[in-house]
Design an enzyme around this catalytic site. Structure first.
Site, PDB file in Angstrom:
ATOM      1  N   CYS A   1      67.284  58.762  37.291  1.00  0.00           N
ATOM      2  CA  CYS A   1      67.690  60.057  36.736  1.00  0.00           C
ATOM      3  C   CYS A   1      66.980  60.322  35.406  1.00  0.00           C
ATOM      4  O   CYS A   1      65.772  60.482  35.382  1.00  0.00           O
ATOM      5  CB  CYS A   1      69.205  60.138  36.634  1.00  0.00           C
ATOM      6  SG  CYS A   1      69.815  61.837  36.394  1.00  0.00           S
TER       7      CYS A   1
ATOM      8  N   HIS B   1      70.770  59.109  42.059  1.00  0.00           N
ATOM      9  CA  HIS B   1      71.474  57.924  41.594  1.00  0.00           C
ATOM     10  C   HIS B   1      71.746  56.985  42.768  1.00  0.00           C
ATOM     11  O   HIS B   1      72.719  57.177  43.498  1.00  0.00           O
ATOM     12  CB  HIS B   1      72.810  58.315  40.961  1.00  0.00           C
ATOM     13  CG  HIS B   1      72.686  58.969  39.631  1.00  0.00           C
ATOM     14  ND1 HIS B   1      72.720  58.265  38.444  1.00  0.00           N
ATOM     15  CD2 HIS B   1      72.531  60.283  39.292  1.00  0.00           C
ATOM     16  CE1 HIS B   1      72.598  59.105  37.439  1.00  0.00           C
ATOM     17  NE2 HIS B   1      72.472  60.327  37.924  1.00  0.00           N
TER      18      HIS B   1
ATOM     19  N   GLU C   1      72.996  54.094  42.664  1.00  0.00           N
ATOM     20  CA  GLU C   1      74.259  53.389  42.427  1.00  0.00           C
ATOM     21  C   GLU C   1      75.472  54.217  42.811  1.00  0.00           C
ATOM     22  O   GLU C   1      76.585  53.688  42.921  1.00  0.00           O
ATOM     23  CB  GLU C   1      74.353  52.954  40.955  1.00  0.00           C
ATOM     24  CG  GLU C   1      74.740  54.032  39.961  1.00  0.00           C
ATOM     25  CD  GLU C   1      73.606  54.969  39.567  1.00  0.00           C
ATOM     26  OE1 GLU C   1      73.824  55.809  38.674  1.00  0.00           O
ATOM     27  OE2 GLU C   1      72.505  54.868  40.143  1.00  0.00           O
TER      28      GLU C   1
END
Length: 205
Positions: free
Chosen positions: A79, A185, A187
């Site tokens: 990001c 993202h 994650e």
């Protein structure tokens, strides 16, 4: 062991939890020497480009990041951690960034008023070129995005994946040699994001 750079603009805890979920040990650091010695570096980020660059400068991390990348250390940006790898960001009236990949970062200007800025939510990644981090990941898999600005790399060969939003098809995965970065993202992207992180752990550029 993956070294997570703490530059006061990172989404550190969720990234750390995702890496722990795949059995990977992490070290969070603000120490330039630890960054230079790292086996692998993950550069997460939320926030604004100017403040992030200010924190990197005050912590003495700018040159250690450049040294690690130029020395061949596997490096993943996420990001904002992607955006400040380019030369320049339009954010905050214009900010010079790290210049590790040629290009700039610009603000979304949606052609459809129903598409709000920032983009928040799931969107598809179109694979444009193969990359080891995309091994076992299907084309047009959904990843999670939160961003107002997007990267425009100067060289087509630095693009590995793209995504469409606001009437724009933008580069959502870029890189070269030992450096790779995602606008989305991983994650926060469920099993497909964990797969990408596993691939990073195993990647030997």
């Amino acid at each position: 062991m993956i070294t997570l750079i703490d530059y006061k603009a990172g989404n550190l805890r969720s990234v750390q939890l995702a890496l722990e979920a795949i059995g990977e040990k992490t070290r969070i650091t603000t120490d330039p020497d630890e960054v230079c010695r790292a086996e692998r570096i993950l550069f997460p980020g939320v926030g604004a480009a100017r403040s992030a660059m200010g924190h990197l400068r005050s912590l003495g991390l700018l040159e250690s990041i450049r040294e690690a990348v130029c020395g061949g250390t596997p490096f993943l940006g996420i990001c904002l951690g992607l955006q400040i790898l380019l030369d320049f960001s339009e954010e905050d009236g214009g900010t010079e960034t790290l210049g590790l990949i040629s290009g700039k970062v610009v603000r979304f200007q949606p052609t459809d008023p129903r598409e709000k800025v920032p983009q928040i939510g799931w969107n598809q990644l179109r694979i444009e070129r193969p990359h080891p981090l995309l091994g076992g990941i299907a084309d047009e898999s959904d990843f999670y995005f939160v961003h107002t600005y997007y990267p425009v790399p100067a060289n087509a060969e630095d693009r590995f994946g793209s995504t469409e939003y606001g009437g724009v098809r933008f580069a959502s995965m870029i890189g070269r040699e030992n450096l790779v970065a995602t606008q989305f993202h991983p994650e926060k992207s469920g099993s497909v994001g964990l797969k990408l992180l596993r691939n990073f752990v195993l990647w030997n550029p």
